[in-house]
Design a protein around this motif. Sequence first.
Motif, PDB file in Angstrom:
ATOM      1  N   VAL A  60       0.827  -1.207   0.000  1.00 15.84           N
ATOM      2  CA  VAL A  60       0.000   0.000   0.000  1.00 15.84           C
ATOM      3  C   VAL A  60       0.864   1.261   0.000  1.00 15.84           C
ATOM      4  O   VAL A  60       0.555   2.256  -0.661  1.00 15.84           O
ATOM      5  CB  VAL A  60      -0.962   0.000   1.213  1.00 15.84           C
ATOM      6  N   ILE A  61       1.989   1.222   0.724  1.00  8.11           N
ATOM      7  CA  ILE A  61       2.882   2.385   0.784  1.00  8.11           C
ATOM      8  C   ILE A  61       3.598   2.598  -0.553  1.00  8.11           C
ATOM      9  O   ILE A  61       3.715   3.722  -1.035  1.00  8.11           O
ATOM     10  CB  ILE A  61       3.915   2.213   1.921  1.00  8.11           C
ATOM     11  N   SER A  64       1.329   3.691  -5.683  1.00 10.65           N
ATOM     12  CA  SER A  64       0.498   4.906  -5.643  1.00 10.65           C
ATOM     13  C   SER A  64      -0.931   4.646  -6.112  1.00 10.65           C
ATOM     14  O   SER A  64      -1.834   5.425  -5.805  1.00 10.65           O
ATOM     15  CB  SER A  64       1.125   6.003  -6.517  1.00 10.65           C
ATOM     16  N   TYR A  67      -3.450   4.443  -3.216  1.00 13.67           N
ATOM     17  CA  TYR A  67      -3.624   5.585  -2.321  1.00 13.67           C
ATOM     18  C   TYR A  67      -5.103   5.984  -2.297  1.00 13.67           C
ATOM     19  O   TYR A  67      -5.506   7.036  -2.774  1.00 13.67           O
ATOM     20  CB  TYR A  67      -2.767   6.770  -2.766  1.00 13.67           C
ATOM     21  N   THR A  68      -5.918   5.101  -1.748  1.00 15.11           N
ATOM     22  CA  THR A  68      -7.361   5.325  -1.637  1.00 15.11           C
ATOM     23  C   THR A  68      -7.785   5.091  -0.197  1.00 15.11           C
ATOM     24  O   THR A  68      -7.061   4.447   0.577  1.00 15.11           O
ATOM     25  CB  THR A  68      -8.143   4.369  -2.556  1.00 15.11           C
ATOM     26  N   TYR A  71      -7.729   1.294   1.073  1.00 13.62           N
ATOM     27  CA  TYR A  71      -6.427   0.676   1.304  1.00 13.62           C
ATOM     28  C   TYR A  71      -5.667   1.361   2.428  1.00 13.62           C
ATOM     29  O   TYR A  71      -4.832   0.730   3.098  1.00 13.62           O
ATOM     30  CB  TYR A  71      -5.628   0.657   0.008  1.00 13.62           C
ATOM     31  N   PHE A  72      -5.944   2.623   2.664  1.00 14.49           N
ATOM     32  CA  PHE A  72      -5.373   3.294   3.833  1.00 14.49           C
ATOM     33  C   PHE A  72      -5.879   2.626   5.109  1.00 14.49           C
ATOM     34  O   PHE A  72      -5.093   2.329   6.029  1.00 14.49           O
ATOM     35  CB  PHE A  72      -5.757   4.779   3.818  1.00 14.49           C
ATOM     36  N   PRO A 149      -9.010  12.409   2.714  1.00 15.18           N
ATOM     37  CA  PRO A 149      -7.862  12.031   3.563  1.00 15.18           C
ATOM     38  C   PRO A 149      -8.028  12.475   5.011  1.00 15.18           C
ATOM     39  O   PRO A 149      -7.646  11.748   5.936  1.00 15.18           O
ATOM     40  CB  PRO A 149      -6.692  12.751   2.880  1.00 15.18           C
TER      41      PRO A 149
END
Length: 294
Positions: A60-61, A64, A67-68, A71-72, A149
Amino acid sequence: MFSTSSLLIEPMDGPNDSVVSEFVLIGLSNSWEMDLFLFWFFSVFYMGIILGNLFIVFTVIIDSHLYTPMYFLLANLSLLDLGLSSTTVPKMISDLFTDCNIISFPKCMIQIFFIHVMGGVEMVLLIAMAYDRYTAICKPLHYLTIMSPKTCVSFVVAAWIVGIIHAVSQFVFVINLPFCGPNEVDSFYCDFPRVMKLACVDTYKLEFVIIANRDLSKAFVTLSAHITVVILFFMPCMFLYVWPFPTSSLDKYLFIVDFAITPVLNPAIYTLRNKDMRVAMRRLGKRIVHPTRI
């Protein structure tokens, strides 16, 4: 096994004036063959927990495309699964290998505290993940606005706050209980119901504190879209905390699900069946094998 009559009862100065300085964890088996089997079984599972959940976080890191919000939250869930299993499984593996099922009073209290911090955080995080899926399905046009975010970070921060409050609200009761023996905990880890059972006072009223604390959390999860994980995580909790002073030892086997089975199944449930994650894993594999081509 060790005798508890002579080596664990001694004067101790502390906030609860306990005379028990250590507890004996009865564990899961009295058979050497079964202990050997369980040692290898949990060693393999714990290795899978470490590798699987760290791989999710790393993917996940690095990628890119992931980056949703979903998944965060998934990466945070993986870290929590790793933390929750690490509160009990390493100690259990060590006990199976050495046949020394002793845990000091301070370490027992620390284990209780962190089990409930991690468990409380995971409860709230599962609710956040359910809300994320509800928003994506029912309000797709507003999804990125709602699950911004800032909102995702707020969910994680709120989860930790609730987890700490959840743990402290119960920890303050058990830390002040007097323990004067016996000191055998009928489980492979320390937790409120089993430890409270050993207190030298009537803990009947505290039983309702534990039930109320857990039931409030469980009520919010009944509509979760992550039904498989919710069942795996909460059924052992329901069994133990609805009957905080059980007469059988079945609950300690059920809690293997929370500490060993669920953390290793989460990577499979949330990744191997997820197309985006499989694609990200292939991209990551190509980066590792052919770094100059990326």
